[in-house]
Design a protein around this motif. Structure first.
Motif, PDB file in Angstrom:
ATOM      1  N   PHE A  52       0.837  -1.201   0.000  1.00 20.28           N
ATOM      2  CA  PHE A  52       0.000   0.000   0.000  1.00 20.28           C
ATOM      3  C   PHE A  52       0.871   1.250   0.000  1.00 20.28           C
ATOM      4  O   PHE A  52       0.578   2.225  -0.711  1.00 20.28           O
ATOM      5  N   GLU A  53       1.917   1.226   0.812  1.00 16.40           N
ATOM      6  CA  GLU A  53       2.802   2.386   0.904  1.00 16.40           C
ATOM      7  C   GLU A  53       3.443   2.699  -0.437  1.00 16.40           C
ATOM      8  O   GLU A  53       3.469   3.868  -0.872  1.00 16.40           O
ATOM      9  N   ASP A  54       3.932   1.675  -1.135  1.00 15.90           N
ATOM     10  CA  ASP A  54       4.563   1.907  -2.440  1.00 15.90           C
ATOM     11  C   ASP A  54       3.544   2.419  -3.453  1.00 15.90           C
ATOM     12  O   ASP A  54       3.858   3.311  -4.280  1.00 15.90           O
ATOM     13  N   ALA A  55       2.319   1.896  -3.417  1.00 15.35           N
ATOM     14  CA  ALA A  55       1.302   2.303  -4.377  1.00 15.35           C
ATOM     15  C   ALA A  55       0.887   3.756  -4.172  1.00 15.35           C
ATOM     16  O   ALA A  55       0.793   4.536  -5.132  1.00 15.35           O
ATOM     17  N   ILE A  56       0.652   4.147  -2.939  1.00 20.40           N
ATOM     18  CA  ILE A  56       0.186   5.499  -2.669  1.00 20.40           C
ATOM     19  C   ILE A  56       1.297   6.526  -2.843  1.00 20.40           C
ATOM     20  O   ILE A  56       1.080   7.660  -3.292  1.00 20.40           O
ATOM     21  N   GLU A  57       2.521   6.125  -2.509  1.00 21.07           N
ATOM     22  CA  GLU A  57       3.633   7.069  -2.645  1.00 21.07           C
ATOM     23  C   GLU A  57       4.116   7.198  -4.078  1.00 21.07           C
ATOM     24  O   GLU A  57       4.888   8.104  -4.395  1.00 21.07           O
ATOM     25  N   ALA A  58       3.665   6.299  -4.952  1.00 21.44           N
ATOM     26  CA  ALA A  58       3.948   6.481  -6.374  1.00 21.44           C
ATOM     27  C   ALA A  58       3.181   7.675  -6.922  1.00 21.44           C
ATOM     28  O   ALA A  58       3.571   8.278  -7.923  1.00 21.44           O
ATOM     29  N   VAL A  59       2.098   8.032  -6.256  1.00 21.87           N
ATOM     30  CA  VAL A  59       1.294   9.192  -6.656  1.00 21.87           C
ATOM     31  C   VAL A  59       1.769  10.450  -5.923  1.00 21.87           C
ATOM     32  O   VAL A  59       2.039  11.494  -6.535  1.00 21.87           O
ATOM     33  N   VAL A  60       1.884  10.365  -4.585  1.00 27.49           N
ATOM     34  CA  VAL A  60       2.357  11.486  -3.770  1.00 27.49           C
ATOM     35  C   VAL A  60       3.475  10.972  -2.880  1.00 27.49           C
ATOM     36  O   VAL A  60       3.227  10.159  -1.991  1.00 27.49           O
ATOM     37  N   PRO A  61       4.688  11.380  -3.086  1.00 29.52           N
ATOM     38  CA  PRO A  61       5.810  10.869  -2.292  1.00 29.52           C
ATOM     39  C   PRO A  61       5.619  11.108  -0.791  1.00 29.52           C
ATOM     40  O   PRO A  61       5.185  12.194  -0.380  1.00 29.52           O
ATOM     41  N   HIS A  62       5.891  10.059  -0.023  1.00 33.84           N
ATOM     42  CA  HIS A  62       5.904  10.122   1.445  1.00 33.84           C
ATOM     43  C   HIS A  62       4.527  10.402   2.063  1.00 33.84           C
ATOM     44  O   HIS A  62       4.436  10.679   3.259  1.00 33.84           O
ATOM     45  N   VAL A  63       3.453  10.325   1.290  1.00 33.00           N
ATOM     46  CA  VAL A  63       2.133  10.664   1.834  1.00 33.00           C
ATOM     47  C   VAL A  63       1.586   9.557   2.747  1.00 33.00           C
ATOM     48  O   VAL A  63       0.665   9.792   3.535  1.00 33.00           O
ATOM     49  N   ALA A  64       2.125   8.342   2.666  1.00 34.49           N
ATOM     50  CA  ALA A  64       1.648   7.255   3.531  1.00 34.49           C
ATOM     51  C   ALA A  64       1.838   7.612   4.997  1.00 34.49           C
ATOM     52  O   ALA A  64       1.007   7.256   5.843  1.00 34.49           O
ATOM     53  N   ARG A  65       2.904   8.325   5.294  1.00 30.89           N
ATOM     54  CA  ARG A  65       3.149   8.741   6.672  1.00 30.89           C
ATOM     55  C   ARG A  65       2.042   9.670   7.151  1.00 30.89           C
ATOM     56  O   ARG A  65       1.515   9.517   8.264  1.00 30.89           O
ATOM     57  N   LEU A  66       1.659  10.636   6.317  1.00 30.42           N
ATOM     58  CA  LEU A  66       0.595  11.567   6.699  1.00 30.42           C
ATOM     59  C   LEU A  66      -0.723  10.829   6.905  1.00 30.42           C
ATOM     60  O   LEU A  66      -1.443  11.083   7.879  1.00 30.42           O
ATOM     61  N   LEU A  67      -1.063   9.901   5.994  1.00 34.72           N
ATOM     62  CA  LEU A  67      -2.307   9.147   6.127  1.00 34.72           C
ATOM     63  C   LEU A  67      -2.314   8.317   7.408  1.00 34.72           C
ATOM     64  O   LEU A  67      -3.311   8.269   8.131  1.00 34.72           O
ATOM     65  N   SER A  68      -1.198   7.662   7.673  1.00 32.42           N
ATOM     66  CA  SER A  68      -1.104   6.831   8.873  1.00 32.42           C
ATOM     67  C   SER A  68      -1.240   7.666  10.130  1.00 32.42           C
ATOM     68  O   SER A  68      -1.978   7.306  11.059  1.00 32.42           O
TER      69      SER A  68
END
Length: 391
Positions: A52-68
């Motif tokens: 999930f992290e790789d998929a979402i960060e392919a669109v917006v870099p490092h955004v998985a951290r913000l979502l989490s």
């Protein structure tokens, strides 16, 4: 790790849908807050999964951290909201929840703004430090808030499942505080330039530092808090089913004694109550009342001689023995009532047959009496020998 985190995310998402859509009406207090809690934790777990992290960060870099992080704050707010809704007056709960939602919105907006600025400033360490400070400040506040309430409520709750659930959730708060302490260490490291935590490191093991603090601790916090809050909801229907099964078995076990009494004294039978006749609790309570009333009608026919003979035969130091004495007296009294023959001397009140403190205690006593009543076809004669008395 993908299987673990995505599997937990799917499980929590399904539980969130159940709480939000499958609880029926009227919805119990805390239903929507519980759905929000499970949904937030589902998003947090999904954000931990590398896939999930790789998929979402392919669109917006490092955004998985913000979502989490935003999901973690939303979950912490939902936990506190559940506690308020279950333990405060509705008006006071709404006031406190509104305040927490305002703080959550402010924190999420501030974190988003800092995240965007951090990306524009080529991941400035100072901006990231402010981001972490804002995140752990609200998270720590919410976790401590709920921890204090959970500990306080677990001491006063009468339900065992609720006490265990609250203490389990409090254990989850401890792991959440470990995560907060880790983030505080990251903040101090950034502020002082010590680089105590390697930047941009990927987790390959859940038990190796710093992943044990950054991933394992919050994951355990999620599991324990979810388990603690859902345990009472899971145990309650099971305990209710067990109670209904006991009620129906007790209702049937009292049948022989009830039939003999109501056949002789039909006036003790209560009138039907319509739809309530399908309620096992109501049916059992009515049967217990009818048997008790029938035994009261037999009071003038209770023989002192039979009671004294039964006392010599049975050990009244035990509930079973006391019930056997009562069954013998009732059986002879029922036969005397049927023939209209009063005993030479009425039996005094028997201490072992006194009223109990509640329906369950009354039922358990009458079950012992009914068992002794059905076990022997005869009563206890004046000389202490079994003698048929008829049914």
């Amino acid at each position: 790790m993908n299987v673990v985190f995505l599997g937990m995310a799917c499980l929590l998402a399904a539980a969130a849908l159940y709480w939000a859509l499958g609880r029926g009406t009227p919805r119990p207090a805390g239903t929507w807050a519980m759905g929000a809690l499970l949904g937030s934790f589902a998003l947090a777990f999904a954000s931990y999964a590398p896939l999930f992290e790789d998929a979402i960060e392919a669109v917006v870099p490092h955004v998985a951290r913000l979502l989490s992080n935003c999901a973690s704050l939303a979950a912490a707010t939902a936990v506190v909201a559940i506690s308020f809704q279950l333990n405060l007056e509705a008006a006071e709960a709404r006031r406190r929840i509104r305040l927490r939602l305002l703080l959550l919105a402010a924190s999420a907006c501030g974190m988003t703004a800092l995240f965007v600025y951090e990306q524009m400033s080529h991941r400035s360490a100072r901006v990231y430090a402010l981001y972490v400070l804002l995140f752990i400040s609200y998270l720590g506040f919410a976790v401590v808030d709920f921890l204090l309430q959970a500990v306080r409520q677990s001491k006063s709750s009468r339900r065992i499942s609720l006490r265990i659930g609250l203490r389990t959730a409090a254990g989850g708060c401890v792991f959440a505080l470990v995560y907060v302490a880790y983030k505080l260490t990251v903040l101090v490291s950034l502020g002082l330039g010590y680089q105590l935590v390697p930047a941009g490191s990927k987790c390959s093991s859940l038990v190796a530092a710093p992943c044990v603090f950054s991933v394992t601790s919050p994951a355990l916090a999620v599991l324990l808090i979810c388990l603690g809050l859902t345990l009472p909801a899971i145990v309650y229907p099971l305990s209710q089913a067990r109670r209904r099964r006991w009620e129906m078995r007790s209702f049937d076990a009292l049948g022989a004694l009830w039939r003999d009494l109501t056949a002789a004294v039909p006036g003790v039978v209560l009138s039907p109550a319509g739809s309530a006749d399908h309620d096992t609790d109501f049916l059992l309570q009515r049967r217990v009342i009818e048997i008790s009333d029938g035994i009261l009608v037999l009071r003038p026919y209770r023989s002192r001689a039979v009671q004294e003979a039964a006392l010599r035969v049975f050990d009244t130091r035990t509930e079973v023995g006391a019930a056997a004495v009562e069954a013998a007296v009732v059986k002879v009294a029922l036969a005397a009532f049927t023939t209209g023959e009063l005993p030479e001397e009425a039996a005094p009140p028997f201490s072992g047959a006194g009223p109990r403190k509640d329906l369950r205690a009354d039922t358990e006593w009458l079950l012992l009496v009914a068992t002794a009543y059905a076990a022997h076809p005869g009563g206890v004669a004046d000389a202490g020998r079994p003698e048929p008395v008829g049914n």
